[in-house]
Each structure stands twice: as C-alpha cells, then as structure tokens.
Scaffold this motif. Structure first.
Motif, PDB file in Angstrom:
ATOM      1  N   ALA A 127       0.846  -1.186   0.000  1.00  0.00           N
ATOM      2  CA  ALA A 127       0.000   0.000   0.000  1.00  0.00           C
ATOM      3  C   ALA A 127       0.889   1.246   0.000  1.00  0.00           C
ATOM      4  O   ALA A 127       1.024   1.920   1.020  1.00  0.00           O
ATOM      5  CB  ALA A 127      -0.932  -0.006   1.204  1.00  0.00           C
ATOM      6  N   PRO A 128       1.481   1.559  -1.147  1.00  0.00           N
ATOM      7  CA  PRO A 128       2.417   2.686  -1.205  1.00  0.00           C
ATOM      8  C   PRO A 128       1.789   4.027  -0.848  1.00  0.00           C
ATOM      9  O   PRO A 128       2.494   4.929  -0.398  1.00  0.00           O
ATOM     10  CB  PRO A 128       2.914   2.680  -2.648  1.00  0.00           C
ATOM     11  N   ASN A 129       0.480   4.158  -0.994  1.00  0.00           N
ATOM     12  CA  ASN A 129      -0.159   5.437  -0.667  1.00  0.00           C
ATOM     13  C   ASN A 129      -0.037   5.781   0.811  1.00  0.00           C
ATOM     14  O   ASN A 129      -0.143   6.939   1.194  1.00  0.00           O
ATOM     15  CB  ASN A 129      -1.618   5.448  -1.116  1.00  0.00           C
ATOM     16  N   VAL A 130       0.227   4.811   1.650  1.00  0.00           N
ATOM     17  CA  VAL A 130       0.416   5.055   3.082  1.00  0.00           C
ATOM     18  C   VAL A 130       1.637   5.951   3.301  1.00  0.00           C
ATOM     19  O   VAL A 130       1.673   6.748   4.240  1.00  0.00           O
ATOM     20  CB  VAL A 130       0.546   3.718   3.857  1.00  0.00           C
ATOM     21  N   LEU A 131       2.608   5.868   2.424  1.00  0.00           N
ATOM     22  CA  LEU A 131       3.815   6.692   2.550  1.00  0.00           C
ATOM     23  C   LEU A 131       3.513   8.190   2.426  1.00  0.00           C
ATOM     24  O   LEU A 131       4.296   9.010   2.869  1.00  0.00           O
ATOM     25  CB  LEU A 131       4.846   6.280   1.506  1.00  0.00           C
ATOM     26  N   TYR A 132       2.407   8.524   1.824  1.00  0.00           N
ATOM     27  CA  TYR A 132       2.045   9.926   1.632  1.00  0.00           C
ATOM     28  C   TYR A 132       1.211  10.500   2.783  1.00  0.00           C
ATOM     29  O   TYR A 132       0.899  11.683   2.782  1.00  0.00           O
ATOM     30  CB  TYR A 132       1.272  10.094   0.315  1.00  0.00           C
ATOM     31  N   LEU A 133       0.847   9.667   3.751  1.00  0.00           N
ATOM     32  CA  LEU A 133       0.044  10.128   4.876  1.00  0.00           C
ATOM     33  C   LEU A 133       0.921  10.846   5.907  1.00  0.00           C
ATOM     34  O   LEU A 133       2.093  10.519   6.077  1.00  0.00           O
ATOM     35  CB  LEU A 133      -0.673   8.951   5.537  1.00  0.00           C
ATOM     36  N   ARG A 134       0.305  11.788   6.585  1.00  0.00           N
ATOM     37  CA  ARG A 134       1.023  12.504   7.635  1.00  0.00           C
ATOM     38  C   ARG A 134       1.254  11.571   8.830  1.00  0.00           C
ATOM     39  O   ARG A 134       0.403  10.756   9.170  1.00  0.00           O
ATOM     40  CB  ARG A 134       0.209  13.719   8.088  1.00  0.00           C
ATOM     41  N   VAL A 135       2.397  11.718   9.463  1.00  0.00           N
ATOM     42  CA  VAL A 135       2.742  10.888  10.614  1.00  0.00           C
ATOM     43  C   VAL A 135       1.705  11.051  11.720  1.00  0.00           C
ATOM     44  O   VAL A 135       1.296  10.074  12.349  1.00  0.00           O
ATOM     45  CB  VAL A 135       4.166  11.229  11.128  1.00  0.00           C
ATOM     46  N   GLU A 136       1.237  12.287  11.938  1.00  0.00           N
ATOM     47  CA  GLU A 136       0.227  12.531  12.977  1.00  0.00           C
ATOM     48  C   GLU A 136      -1.048  11.762  12.666  1.00  0.00           C
ATOM     49  O   GLU A 136      -1.682  11.191  13.549  1.00  0.00           O
ATOM     50  CB  GLU A 136      -0.101  14.029  13.097  1.00  0.00           C
TER      51      GLU A 136
ATOM     52  N   LEU B  83      -2.160  -5.410  16.685  1.00  0.00           N
ATOM     53  CA  LEU B  83      -2.288  -4.252  15.799  1.00  0.00           C
ATOM     54  C   LEU B  83      -1.294  -4.358  14.647  1.00  0.00           C
ATOM     55  O   LEU B  83      -1.647  -4.147  13.484  1.00  0.00           O
ATOM     56  CB  LEU B  83      -2.069  -2.952  16.578  1.00  0.00           C
ATOM     57  N   LYS B  84      -0.075  -4.720  14.960  1.00  0.00           N
ATOM     58  CA  LYS B  84       0.960  -4.864  13.933  1.00  0.00           C
ATOM     59  C   LYS B  84       0.550  -5.909  12.893  1.00  0.00           C
ATOM     60  O   LYS B  84       0.676  -5.692  11.684  1.00  0.00           O
ATOM     61  CB  LYS B  84       2.289  -5.262  14.589  1.00  0.00           C
ATOM     62  N   LYS B  85       0.024  -7.021  13.361  1.00  0.00           N
ATOM     63  CA  LYS B  85      -0.404  -8.096  12.473  1.00  0.00           C
ATOM     64  C   LYS B  85      -1.500  -7.611  11.521  1.00  0.00           C
ATOM     65  O   LYS B  85      -1.452  -7.887  10.318  1.00  0.00           O
ATOM     66  CB  LYS B  85      -0.909  -9.275  13.311  1.00  0.00           C
ATOM     67  N   ILE B  86      -2.451  -6.863  12.034  1.00  0.00           N
ATOM     68  CA  ILE B  86      -3.550  -6.344  11.210  1.00  0.00           C
ATOM     69  C   ILE B  86      -3.012  -5.381  10.158  1.00  0.00           C
ATOM     70  O   ILE B  86      -3.374  -5.463   8.986  1.00  0.00           O
ATOM     71  CB  ILE B  86      -4.623  -5.679  12.086  1.00  0.00           C
ATOM     72  N   ILE B  87      -2.146  -4.477  10.568  1.00  0.00           N
ATOM     73  CA  ILE B  87      -1.616  -3.472   9.637  1.00  0.00           C
ATOM     74  C   ILE B  87      -0.747  -4.126   8.565  1.00  0.00           C
ATOM     75  O   ILE B  87      -0.811  -3.755   7.390  1.00  0.00           O
ATOM     76  CB  ILE B  87      -0.834  -2.374  10.396  1.00  0.00           C
ATOM     77  N   ILE B  88       0.024  -5.111   8.926  1.00  0.00           N
ATOM     78  CA  ILE B  88       0.853  -5.806   7.941  1.00  0.00           C
ATOM     79  C   ILE B  88      -0.017  -6.540   6.930  1.00  0.00           C
ATOM     80  O   ILE B  88       0.258  -6.532   5.734  1.00  0.00           O
ATOM     81  CB  ILE B  88       1.848  -6.770   8.634  1.00  0.00           C
ATOM     82  N   ARG B  89      -1.099  -7.146   7.395  1.00  0.00           N
ATOM     83  CA  ARG B  89      -1.951  -7.926   6.499  1.00  0.00           C
ATOM     84  C   ARG B  89      -2.955  -7.080   5.727  1.00  0.00           C
ATOM     85  O   ARG B  89      -3.425  -7.497   4.672  1.00  0.00           O
ATOM     86  CB  ARG B  89      -2.673  -9.005   7.302  1.00  0.00           C
TER      87      ARG B  89
ATOM     88  N   LYS C  78     -10.719  -9.356  17.995  1.00  0.00           N
ATOM     89  CA  LYS C  78     -10.196 -10.708  17.777  1.00  0.00           C
ATOM     90  C   LYS C  78     -10.575 -11.197  16.380  1.00  0.00           C
ATOM     91  O   LYS C  78      -9.765 -11.810  15.686  1.00  0.00           O
ATOM     92  CB  LYS C  78     -10.746 -11.659  18.835  1.00  0.00           C
ATOM     93  N   LEU C  79     -11.798 -10.920  15.963  1.00  0.00           N
ATOM     94  CA  LEU C  79     -12.262 -11.334  14.639  1.00  0.00           C
ATOM     95  C   LEU C  79     -11.466 -10.634  13.542  1.00  0.00           C
ATOM     96  O   LEU C  79     -10.989 -11.277  12.603  1.00  0.00           O
ATOM     97  CB  LEU C  79     -13.757 -11.024  14.481  1.00  0.00           C
ATOM     98  N   VAL C  80     -11.292  -9.331  13.667  1.00  0.00           N
ATOM     99  CA  VAL C  80     -10.529  -8.568  12.684  1.00  0.00           C
ATOM    100  C   VAL C  80      -9.066  -9.018  12.707  1.00  0.00           C
ATOM    101  O   VAL C  80      -8.419  -9.092  11.659  1.00  0.00           O
ATOM    102  CB  VAL C  80     -10.660  -7.052  12.927  1.00  0.00           C
ATOM    103  N   GLY C  81      -8.564  -9.358  13.874  1.00  0.00           N
ATOM    104  CA  GLY C  81      -7.201  -9.868  13.964  1.00  0.00           C
ATOM    105  C   GLY C  81      -7.026 -11.180  13.215  1.00  0.00           C
ATOM    106  O   GLY C  81      -5.982 -11.443  12.621  1.00  0.00           O
ATOM    107  N   THR C  82      -8.067 -11.984  13.202  1.00  0.00           N
ATOM    108  CA  THR C  82      -8.044 -13.251  12.480  1.00  0.00           C
ATOM    109  C   THR C  82      -8.136 -13.039  10.975  1.00  0.00           C
ATOM    110  O   THR C  82      -7.493 -13.736  10.202  1.00  0.00           O
ATOM    111  CB  THR C  82      -9.231 -14.131  12.926  1.00  0.00           C
ATOM    112  N   HIS C  83      -8.951 -12.058  10.569  1.00  0.00           N
ATOM    113  CA  HIS C  83      -9.159 -11.810   9.136  1.00  0.00           C
ATOM    114  C   HIS C  83      -9.280 -10.302   8.888  1.00  0.00           C
ATOM    115  O   HIS C  83     -10.389  -9.771   8.731  1.00  0.00           O
ATOM    116  CB  HIS C  83     -10.417 -12.550   8.666  1.00  0.00           C
ATOM    117  N   PRO C  84      -8.148  -9.590   8.850  1.00  0.00           N
ATOM    118  CA  PRO C  84      -8.161  -8.135   8.688  1.00  0.00           C
ATOM    119  C   PRO C  84      -8.861  -7.630   7.431  1.00  0.00           C
ATOM    120  O   PRO C  84      -9.334  -6.506   7.391  1.00  0.00           O
ATOM    121  CB  PRO C  84      -6.678  -7.757   8.655  1.00  0.00           C
ATOM    122  N   ALA C  85      -8.965  -8.461   6.423  1.00  0.00           N
ATOM    123  CA  ALA C  85      -9.627  -8.047   5.182  1.00  0.00           C
ATOM    124  C   ALA C  85     -11.083  -7.668   5.413  1.00  0.00           C
ATOM    125  O   ALA C  85     -11.684  -6.967   4.590  1.00  0.00           O
ATOM    126  CB  ALA C  85      -9.532  -9.149   4.138  1.00  0.00           C
ATOM    127  N   LEU C  86     -11.665  -8.080   6.535  1.00  0.00           N
ATOM    128  CA  LEU C  86     -13.047  -7.702   6.850  1.00  0.00           C
ATOM    129  C   LEU C  86     -13.238  -6.191   6.783  1.00  0.00           C
ATOM    130  O   LEU C  86     -14.296  -5.709   6.376  1.00  0.00           O
ATOM    131  CB  LEU C  86     -13.444  -8.197   8.251  1.00  0.00           C
TER     132      LEU C  86
END
Length: 173
Positions: free
Chosen positions: A1-10, A30-36, A70-78
């Motif tokens: 998701a290269p567009n994330v690089l354009y978001l402000r850090v805040e 949280l890390k697992k969800i963001i990576i997936r 927990k559900l979103v952690g299992t399947h972040p695509a939701l």
C-alpha cells in the motif's frame, strides 16, 4: 500500500491509536492487522472503518465489545469489505439457510466466509447441493465457502454416494 507513505505521521498515529483502542488490541495484534491489511491506514476512520467495526459488533457480538478486535485480527480483510455488497448479503445468505445463531457461529469460526462471492461461488454451489438433495447445514455452507472447486466437486461426489447408500439401506428396512 504505497499510498500510506504519503500520509502525515500525525494522521497515522491517530489511526493506529484509534484502531488499538476501538478494537482492544495489543501492539502485536495491531501490527499483524496493519501488515496484512495496510490499506486500512489510508481509509477514513469515520466513514469507512468505524461503520464496518460497528456493523460487525452489532451483527456478531452485541454483548462483547472486544471480540470484534479478535475477529478482525483473524481476518483483517473484513475492514476492506463493503457492508452493502459483501458483509450484509453474505451474512443474510447464511442466516437464510442455517438461522441467525448458526450463521454467526460460522462467521466467528471462519470469518473468511464473509469475503466469498455470492454470485460466483455460494449460490452456484448451493444450487448444485440442492439438486443432489444434500442437506444445507453449517458444514455444507462452510465447505461451499472455503473449498477449492476440485475439493468442492469431490465433496459433492462423496455426499451423493453417502445419500445413495443411506437411501438403499432405508429401502432394505
């Protein structure tokens, strides 16, 4: 998701904080969800992510606030699915055939089933199963949703043979 690089850090920090608090996640989850599902970071929380989290909460866990995380952690695509075109119609499909409680149980057990196409997979496979007289229960719906085409056809053959054998035994008695 290269567009994330354009978001402000805040902005990223606010979104991460919100996700962690709203979904009751620890840092690793949280890390697992963001990576997936990194596209979550480029979505609007108020118009995109929160409505989905709220819908999942209301439909699946009305009494348990932290289970959505927990559900979103299992399947972040939701969080990437549309409520109107994916989540609601698919859950309604399951409810129609196995009832509300069993449909919720199926989704909680295998949240990936909410992302399966109704038109291309579930409805055609339902028709195949019904034509063969196979009982449409939770196991059948889960097989419809999760099996590859080859495994699904093998499952239909097995179920058909099982039904034929059962009918033959009934005729003997």
């Amino acid at each position: 998701a290269p567009n994330v690089l354009y978001l402000r850090v805040e902005s990223l920090g606010q979104k991460l904080d919100w996700l962690q608090k709203r979904l009751c996640l620890d840092d690793a989850s949280l890390k697992k969800i963001i990576i997936r599902q990194p596209t979550i970071l480029s979505c609007s929380l108020s118009t995109n992510v929160e409505p989905k989290v709220q819908w999942l909460q209301e439909q699946l866990f009305p009494a348990k606030y932290d289970d959505v995380g927990k559900l979103v952690g299992t399947h972040p695509a939701l969080l990437g699915y549309s409520i109107e075109t994916n989540l609601k119609p698919t859950l309604d499909f399951f409810k129609e055939y196995i009832g509300d409680e069993a449909a919720v149980e199926l989704v909680v057990k295998a949240p990936v089933v909410l992302g399966v196409s109704l038109a291309k997979r579930l409805r055609p496979r339902l028709e195949q199963a019904q034509q063969l007289g196979i009982e449409i229960d939770m196991g059948c719906l889960q097989r419809m949703a999760q099996m590859t085409e080859e495994k699904w056809l093998n499952s239909l053959d097995y179920q058909s043979e099982k039904l034929a054998k059962s009918k033959a035994e009934e005729q003997l008695w």
